[in-house]
Each structure stands twice: as C-alpha cells, then as structure tokens.
Write a protein that holds these residues in place. Structure first.
Motif, PDB file in Angstrom:
ATOM      1  N   TRP A 224       0.833  -1.201   0.000  1.00  0.00           N
ATOM      2  CA  TRP A 224       0.000   0.000   0.000  1.00  0.00           C
ATOM      3  C   TRP A 224       0.867   1.250   0.000  1.00  0.00           C
ATOM      4  O   TRP A 224       0.505   2.265  -0.618  1.00  0.00           O
ATOM      5  CB  TRP A 224      -0.928   0.012   1.224  1.00  0.00           C
ATOM      6  CG  TRP A 224      -0.226   0.018   2.548  1.00  0.00           C
ATOM      7  CD1 TRP A 224       0.109  -1.062   3.306  1.00  0.00           C
ATOM      8  CD2 TRP A 224       0.241   1.164   3.274  1.00  0.00           C
ATOM      9  NE1 TRP A 224       0.751  -0.677   4.465  1.00  0.00           N
ATOM     10  CE2 TRP A 224       0.837   0.687   4.484  1.00  0.00           C
ATOM     11  CE3 TRP A 224       0.202   2.534   3.046  1.00  0.00           C
ATOM     12  CZ2 TRP A 224       1.399   1.539   5.429  1.00  0.00           C
ATOM     13  CZ3 TRP A 224       0.758   3.381   3.991  1.00  0.00           C
ATOM     14  CH2 TRP A 224       1.346   2.894   5.169  1.00  0.00           C
ATOM     15  N   LEU A 288      -7.439   4.212   3.348  1.00  0.00           N
ATOM     16  CA  LEU A 288      -6.733   4.426   2.091  1.00  0.00           C
ATOM     17  C   LEU A 288      -7.652   4.268   0.883  1.00  0.00           C
ATOM     18  O   LEU A 288      -7.473   4.952  -0.128  1.00  0.00           O
ATOM     19  CB  LEU A 288      -5.551   3.467   1.974  1.00  0.00           C
ATOM     20  CG  LEU A 288      -4.308   3.841   2.774  1.00  0.00           C
ATOM     21  CD1 LEU A 288      -3.171   2.877   2.451  1.00  0.00           C
ATOM     22  CD2 LEU A 288      -3.870   5.267   2.509  1.00  0.00           C
ATOM     23  N   SER A 331      -5.982  10.856   5.634  1.00  0.00           N
ATOM     24  CA  SER A 331      -5.989   9.390   5.643  1.00  0.00           C
ATOM     25  C   SER A 331      -4.576   8.842   5.492  1.00  0.00           C
ATOM     26  O   SER A 331      -4.195   7.862   6.154  1.00  0.00           O
ATOM     27  CB  SER A 331      -6.885   8.869   4.520  1.00  0.00           C
ATOM     28  OG  SER A 331      -8.218   9.310   4.685  1.00  0.00           O
ATOM     29  N   TRP A 332      -3.785   9.459   4.651  1.00  0.00           N
ATOM     30  CA  TRP A 332      -2.419   9.005   4.416  1.00  0.00           C
ATOM     31  C   TRP A 332      -1.554   9.199   5.668  1.00  0.00           C
ATOM     32  O   TRP A 332      -0.815   8.287   6.070  1.00  0.00           O
ATOM     33  CB  TRP A 332      -1.831   9.769   3.237  1.00  0.00           C
ATOM     34  CG  TRP A 332      -0.425   9.406   2.870  1.00  0.00           C
ATOM     35  CD1 TRP A 332       0.682  10.192   2.961  1.00  0.00           C
ATOM     36  CD2 TRP A 332       0.022   8.160   2.326  1.00  0.00           C
ATOM     37  NE1 TRP A 332       1.788   9.521   2.514  1.00  0.00           N
ATOM     38  CE2 TRP A 332       1.413   8.266   2.119  1.00  0.00           C
ATOM     39  CE3 TRP A 332      -0.619   6.974   1.999  1.00  0.00           C
ATOM     40  CZ2 TRP A 332       2.171   7.226   1.602  1.00  0.00           C
ATOM     41  CZ3 TRP A 332       0.134   5.935   1.471  1.00  0.00           C
ATOM     42  CH2 TRP A 332       1.513   6.066   1.285  1.00  0.00           C
ATOM     43  N   THR A 334      -2.561   9.344   8.711  1.00  0.00           N
ATOM     44  CA  THR A 334      -3.034   8.407   9.727  1.00  0.00           C
ATOM     45  C   THR A 334      -2.485   7.011   9.469  1.00  0.00           C
ATOM     46  O   THR A 334      -2.079   6.298  10.403  1.00  0.00           O
ATOM     47  CB  THR A 334      -4.566   8.379   9.750  1.00  0.00           C
ATOM     48  OG1 THR A 334      -5.063   9.710   9.948  1.00  0.00           O
ATOM     49  CG2 THR A 334      -5.078   7.486  10.862  1.00  0.00           C
ATOM     50  N   ALA A 335      -2.455   6.598   8.212  1.00  0.00           N
ATOM     51  CA  ALA A 335      -1.906   5.283   7.872  1.00  0.00           C
ATOM     52  C   ALA A 335      -0.425   5.198   8.223  1.00  0.00           C
ATOM     53  O   ALA A 335       0.032   4.201   8.805  1.00  0.00           O
ATOM     54  CB  ALA A 335      -2.116   4.998   6.384  1.00  0.00           C
ATOM     55  N   GLU A 339       1.111   2.616  11.177  1.00  0.00           N
ATOM     56  CA  GLU A 339       1.777   1.443  10.626  1.00  0.00           C
ATOM     57  C   GLU A 339       3.306   1.486  10.713  1.00  0.00           C
ATOM     58  O   GLU A 339       3.949   0.441  10.681  1.00  0.00           O
ATOM     59  CB  GLU A 339       1.381   1.257   9.148  1.00  0.00           C
ATOM     60  CG  GLU A 339      -0.093   1.019   8.921  1.00  0.00           C
ATOM     61  CD  GLU A 339      -0.573  -0.305   9.470  1.00  0.00           C
ATOM     62  OE1 GLU A 339       0.231  -1.264   9.493  1.00  0.00           O
ATOM     63  OE2 GLU A 339      -1.741  -0.385   9.904  1.00  0.00           O
ATOM     64  N   LEU A 403      -6.783  -1.815   3.823  1.00  0.00           N
ATOM     65  CA  LEU A 403      -6.127  -1.378   5.059  1.00  0.00           C
ATOM     66  C   LEU A 403      -7.129  -0.704   5.988  1.00  0.00           C
ATOM     67  O   LEU A 403      -7.837   0.216   5.588  1.00  0.00           O
ATOM     68  CB  LEU A 403      -4.983  -0.416   4.738  1.00  0.00           C
ATOM     69  CG  LEU A 403      -4.121   0.008   5.938  1.00  0.00           C
ATOM     70  CD1 LEU A 403      -3.297  -1.163   6.443  1.00  0.00           C
ATOM     71  CD2 LEU A 403      -3.211   1.169   5.564  1.00  0.00           C
ATOM     72  N   ARG A 405      -8.326   1.166   9.713  1.00  0.00           N
ATOM     73  CA  ARG A 405      -7.897   2.072  10.769  1.00  0.00           C
ATOM     74  C   ARG A 405      -7.648   1.280  12.045  1.00  0.00           C
ATOM     75  O   ARG A 405      -8.410   0.383  12.404  1.00  0.00           O
ATOM     76  CB  ARG A 405      -8.968   3.134  11.017  1.00  0.00           C
ATOM     77  CG  ARG A 405      -8.594   4.191  12.043  1.00  0.00           C
ATOM     78  CD  ARG A 405      -9.742   5.163  12.207  1.00  0.00           C
ATOM     79  NE  ARG A 405      -9.998   5.871  10.967  1.00  0.00           N
ATOM     80  CZ  ARG A 405      -9.411   6.994  10.606  1.00  0.00           C
ATOM     81  NH1 ARG A 405      -8.520   7.547  11.405  1.00  0.00           N
ATOM     82  NH2 ARG A 405      -9.703   7.573   9.459  1.00  0.00           N
TER      83      ARG A 405
END
Length: 432
Positions: A224, A288, A331-332, A334-335, A339, A403, A405
C-alpha cells in the motif's frame, strides 16, 4: 469551593504539536505567496514558460537528490535541529532572491541557483518535520490531530496565496519573496523550542548506507505504501507542471494576471481547510480506499485550465479539489502514523517524499517543450488523463482497498500483507 480547571487545548495538542502547528502556519503564509512571486519574477525579466519551468525544476531537483540523505539524518540527529538548520538555509536563499528581484538585476541562472538552495533546505526539512509531527501525537485521536494541523496549515495557504497574488500585482514579486524569508526566520525560532526527549536515542553502529537500507526494507515491504507513492510520483509531476508553469501562463493570457490566479489558488486552500474540518469528524475505516477515491478530482484543475474555464469556474474546481485531496492527505498521515515504527518515520517519510517528487523536475523542465510540441490545451488534457489513469491503477492494490484504521501504531517490522489488510486490532470510526 472547588477550583475549575479550564483546558485551553485538547489533550492530544501537546507542546510539540502546538509549536509545529504555529510554525507551519507562519511558513505557509510566506511560501505560497512566494510560489506565485517566483513565477512572475521570472516572467518580469522577459522569461517565458520554459524559464518558469527551469526555475521550478531547479528547486525540485536537489529536493529529489538529497531527500533520502535528509531522512537518514533526521532519524539519527535531533529532528528539531535539522528543521531549524533547513529553515535558516531557506531564509538566506529567499532573502538573496528578493534582493536581486528588488534591485532589478535578477538573471535566470541566479534565480535557478537560489531556488536550488531552497530545495536543498526542503530536502532535509521535510522528512524531519513529518517524523516530528507523526511522533507528536498518540492514540485514536491521531487522525483528528492531523486534520486540525492540516486545517491550520491550509488556512495559512489560503491567506498566503490570496495575499501573495495581491501583493505581486500591487507592489511586485520582490517584496513577497522578502516576506517569505522573514517567515522562515520566525518559524526557525519556534522550532528551536521543540522537545525531542520522548524520542529514544539511536543505538550506535551502522552508517548512512545501513540506515537507508533499513528504511528501504520498511518501505518496500508494504504494497500500500509504495503503490500510493508510485501513483503520486506521476500525479505530482503532471499537476506540478500544470500549476507552476501552465497556470501562470493561462492566468496571464486569459484570466487577467497574477491576482485572479492567486484567488484560484486561495480557493484550493479554502477547500483544503473545509476538507480538514470534515476529517476532524469523519474517520473512515477503510482509510486508504476512501482517500484514493478522493484523488480523482485532482485531474479537474488541469482540465479547467485547458478549456480555459472562466475564473469563477476555475475557483469552484480548485475548491472541490482541495476538499477531496485533503481527505486523502489526512488518511495518508493516519496510515503512516499507525503502521510505521517511530524510529523509522523520517526514513520512510523520505522514501515517500522521494518517490512523490522524483519526476517533478523532469515534468517542470519538459512543460515548456511540451507546450511547443503539442499546444498548451493538449498538454493540460494529458496531465488530467494521467492523474485518472494512475489513480485507477493504484486501486488494484489489495492493501490500498483493505487497510483498516487501528487504535495504536505498529511498533515492529513491516507486517505481512494479510495481517496489514485484515485489521487485527479493533477498528475505530464509521464505515469506509
């Protein structure tokens, strides 16, 4: 009588977060006006679209060349010191640029050289800044914290672009560049007070190459991550060429000059503020997938410039694009926050930035020749089409679609694909 304690800021908005937000507001106020000023400074010396592209490419090329080194340095040295040093370099380079323009003696090679120095500063600043921000918040409120940060940052973009365009039209680009230099000085002073005591010291051993290899393994082990970076490698290149090269030219020829173009960019900034405000309340579970769907509107500004659309229509398009792109941006972040292990944040961020800007210098330099070969409208339609194609392609990556949250960050090495996609920890937020 009991004493009531009034909390002036949320629990997640700690000292580092507040300083980072304030400094980002200051720099964005200056830098987005300076982007307009630099383009019109080149045009004011008799330059054409190709010259504007060369100056823009001169800033981006060292950004590409030094990003990976900047990421390794930021994970090894105190991140706030790297940020302050980079801000100081940006301050000096913009001050020199402003002095040349105000004196009426700016030559193309000088503007390219000073832009390259500014890009070098950004190469070291960006990974350090992103690592510092991602490590400044914890827990399930991280997405909201990033949304508020980006809302403040883009609010400054809104003001900076509108004010910069108006100042360029009223008093010329030199003073806008001087204001940007002053903004970098103020931001450096704020960032000097950041506290890095919560970040554990790196163990001795290894070297720059070992650090880069470790960051690469973290990056390439997540489909991702590299899938979206490849997507934005193309998208950022063509959108950058459209905004930095074709946008000022269309504004000059069809929209009335720097003022209307600055207003259009300000509407984009306004859209990002609204998008960030939306993301303070909305937490899509498939973060994502939702974010990538919101990248498709990034093709709209290039299409509007190709027509060319009236100023009112262009402003509406820029606003919608800003809203949707901000959904992706939060969103990016947060990912990445949930991760990527903290001690590798700056290196992974550097690979992210590197991939995202790797093609921008080439696109900037080729924007002028492409206009000559195919025509400006055709080149802009090509930019729009490429955004749509690469965004559709990245949706084919299963991890991008799946993916979930999480409530806390991963602290180990890159997980395998199935674990990353399944959401083994309790997801939060509404349906994606």
């Amino acid at each position: 009588m009991p004493t009531t304690v009034i909390r002036r800021r949320p629990a997640w908005a700690g000292r580092n977060y507040s300083l980072l937000t304030a400094a980002a507001v200051v720099t964005n106020l200056g830098s987005h006006g300076a982007l307009i000023a630099a383009a019109f400074a080149v045009l004011g010396t008799g330059g054409d679209g190709g010259d504007v592209g060369l100056v823009a490419a001169a800033r981006t090329l060292p950004l590409v060349l030094f990003l990976l080194i900047g990421g390794a340095v930021a994970d090894r040295l105190p991140r706030h010191r790297v940020m302050v040093a980079a801000n100081a370099l940006n301050c000096v380079s913009q001050a020199a640029f402003a002095a040349l323009v105000l004196a009426g003696e700016a030559q193309l090679w000088q503007m390219m050289l000073l832009s390259a120095l500014g890009g070098t500063g950004q190469a070291f600043f960006n990974p350090a800044a992103e690592g510092m921000l991602l490590s400044s918040v914890e827990g399930e409120q991280a997405g909201r914290a990033f949304a508020v940060f980006r809302m403040a940052m883009h609010g400054a973009t809104l003001g900076g672009a509108a004010l910069g365009g108006a100042m360029v039209a009223a008093i010329g680009p030199g003073w806008v560049l001087a204001a940007d230099a002053a903004a970098f000085a103020v931001a450096a002073a704020l960032r000097a007070f950041l506290d890095v005591g919560h970040i554990p010291p790196r163990a001795p051993g290894g070297g720059m190459l070992a650090d880069l290899k470790e960051g690469w393994r973290e990056f390439i082990g997540r489909p991702w991550l590299w899938g979206v970076v490849v997507q934005f490698s193309v998208a950022n290149a063509v959108v950058g060429a459209a905004d930095a090269v074709y946008g000022p030219l269309v504004a000059r020829d069809h929209l009335g000059g720097a003022g209307p173009w600055g207003v259009a960019l300000a509407f984009f900034g306004g859209g990002t503020v609204v998008g960030a405000l939306l993301m303070t309340r909305w937490q899509p579970r498939r973060l994502l997938f939702v974010g990538t769907l919101c990248v498709f509107p990034l093709a709209l500004p290039s299409a509007a410039l190709a027509v060319p659309a009236p100023v009112a229509v262009l402003c509406a398009v820029m606003f919608v694009t800003g809203v949707s792109l901000e959904v992706f941006g939060v969103s990016w972040m947060t990912a990445l926050h949930q991760e990527i292990p903290e001690e590798k944040l700056s290196r992974v961020s550097a690979y992210d930035w590197f991939g995202s800007v790797a093609l921008v210098p080439t696109a900037m330099a080729l924007a002028g020749p492409a206009e000559t070969a195919f025509g400006r409208p055709e080149a802009l339609w090509g930019c729009a089409a490429l955004v749509v194609v690469v965004t559709a392609a990245v949706l084919c990556v299963p991890d991008v679609r799946n993916l979930r949250r999480r409530t806390r960050r991963i602290t180990g090495a890159a997980p395998d694909t199935d674990t990353a996609s399944a959401g083994t920890e309790r997801p939060v937020g509404g349906p994606g």
